[in-house]
Enzyme design. Structure first.
Site, PDB file in Angstrom:
ATOM      1  CG  HIS A   1      -3.719  -3.429   3.243  1.00 40.82           C
ATOM      2  ND1 HIS A   1      -2.829  -2.891   3.938  1.00 40.82           N
ATOM      3  CD2 HIS A   1      -4.405  -2.348   2.469  1.00 40.82           C
ATOM      4  CE1 HIS A   1      -2.822  -1.836   3.879  1.00 40.82           C
ATOM      5  NE2 HIS A   1      -3.597  -1.169   2.990  1.00 40.82           N
TER       6      HIS A   1
ATOM      7  CD  GLU B   1      -1.660  -5.811   5.455  1.00 39.21           C
ATOM      8  OE1 GLU B   1      -1.324  -5.943   4.312  1.00 39.21           O
ATOM      9  OE2 GLU B   1      -2.260  -4.984   5.902  1.00 39.21           O
TER      10      GLU B   1
ATOM     11  CB  CYS C   1      -1.021   0.084   1.228  1.00 41.70           C
ATOM     12  SG  CYS C   1      -2.475   0.853   0.506  1.00 41.70           S
TER      13      CYS C   1
HETATM   14  N1  LIG Z   1      -2.027   6.646   2.808  1.00 40.84           N
HETATM   15  C1  LIG Z   1      -1.789   6.080   1.784  1.00 40.84           C
HETATM   16  C2  LIG Z   1      -1.463   4.804   1.841  1.00 40.84           C
HETATM   17  C3  LIG Z   1      -2.870   3.898   2.054  1.00 40.84           C
HETATM   18  C4  LIG Z   1      -2.159   2.646   3.082  1.00 40.84           C
HETATM   19  O1  LIG Z   1      -1.282   2.337   3.229  1.00 40.84           O
HETATM   20  N2  LIG Z   1      -3.221   2.235   3.819  1.00 40.84           N
HETATM   21  C5  LIG Z   1      -3.078   1.423   5.040  1.00 40.84           C
HETATM   22  C6  LIG Z   1      -3.899   2.192   6.242  1.00 40.84           C
HETATM   23  C7  LIG Z   1      -5.310   1.756   5.997  1.00 40.84           C
HETATM   24  C8  LIG Z   1      -6.072   2.132   7.188  1.00 40.84           C
HETATM   25  O2  LIG Z   1      -5.973   1.774   8.210  1.00 40.84           O
HETATM   26  O3  LIG Z   1      -6.842   2.981   6.956  1.00 40.84           O
HETATM   27  C9  LIG Z   1      -3.165   6.334   0.749  1.00 40.84           C
HETATM   28  O4  LIG Z   1      -4.204   6.739   1.288  1.00 40.84           O
HETATM   29  O5  LIG Z   1      -3.140   6.153  -0.488  1.00 40.84           O
END
Ligand SMILES: N[C@@H](CCC(=O)NCCCC(=O)O)C(=O)O
Length: 261
Positions: A225, A227, A117
């Protein structure tokens, strides 16, 4: 001689920087460190985002893989030639100052890399690419943000297909031409870095997975994701197993297994 399959490689895991309880914390969500353990059979080692205070080359001499986690923060726009804008917040500059050189060094050293991500976005920026923001507001794009919910399993629900590019490394790992994935992002790859190859795309053209063209080994990024459902979703499990196999192969190539007898 230690059996290759039973050897536990060390995987460096990127950390977010957060302030609470009056301290600055360097942390990674449990889903990533558990997936490293259960999905890849690797021992996770969280690397603090201390930027150039870290001897990254020395670190990479001691680990067998690098896992760049997702995060709600965004890569700072100035790192890909854009201007800071409230719509691209929140930022985590300490993380950026660690992950971008860590990614470049991992590729230089041939250390297996799985970027998830935000990690895929960091991989693209580290190699000279750019990002687009608020994807859901762009013409022709779908909404890739997480469902609004207090329940993580609902936020990480698998909910849209991605097409796997034929004859690519994901096609070989997943043995599928389409999989369903979860989606929790507002940004995405804009200009693809020169050294990256598209491995999967969403129906609206959003780049969902990449590989590093000339990497000596496993070096991939995913916008979804894997994971989160690593133990129950077959493609997620395959991806983490392939990561684990790549890390064990690196450890073996460095003679670590003999030392572990
Ligand atoms: N912030 C970036 C990357 C998105 C990301 O890594 N999301 C993982 C977190 C998910 C969550 O808990 O909301 C984007 O928004 O593209």
């Amino acid at each position: 001689m230690t059996d290759l399959k039973s050897f536990s490689p060390l995987v460096a895991v990127a950390a977010d920087v957060r302030d609470f309880e009056g301290y600055r914390w360097h942390a990674a969500p449990e889903t990533y460190v558990k997936a490293a353990l259960t999905g890849a059979g690797a021992i996770p080692v969280i690397v603090p985002s201390l930027g150039d205070a870290l001897d990254i080359d020395a670190l990479l001499e001691r680990v067998d893989g690098v896992l760049i986690t997702g995060s709600r923060s965004n890569v700072h726009p100035t790192l890909y030639g854009a201007s800071a804008d409230p719509r691209t917040e929140p930022y985590d500059p300490a993380r950026d100052s660690t992950t971008l050189p860590l990614i470049r060094a991992a590729l230089r050293h041939g250390v297996p890399l799985l970027a998830i991500c935000r990690g895929q976005q960091e991989l693209n920026v580290a190699l000279g690419g750019t990002l687009i923001s608020e994807v859901q507001d762009l013409p022709g794009r779908d909404d890739h943000r997480s469902p609004v919910s207090e329940v993580q399993a609902e936020r990480f629900a698998i909910r849209h297909p991605v097409r796997i590019v034929a004859d690519g490394c994901f096609a070989r790992i997943l043995e599928r031409d389409e999989i369903d994935v979860n989606s929790l992002h507002r940004q995405a790859i804009g200009e693809l870095a020169e050294g990256l190859v598209v491995e999967a795309v969403a129906a609206d053209g959003t780049i969902e997975a990449v590989s590093v063209r000339d990497a000596p080994g496993f070096a991939v990024g995913v916008q979804w994701h894997p994971e989160y459902w690593v133990s129950t979703d077959a493609p997620s499990g395959r991806l983490f197993r392939a990561f684990g196999e790549a890390m064990r192969a690196r450890a073996a190539s460095r003679g670590l297994l003999a030392a572990a007898e």
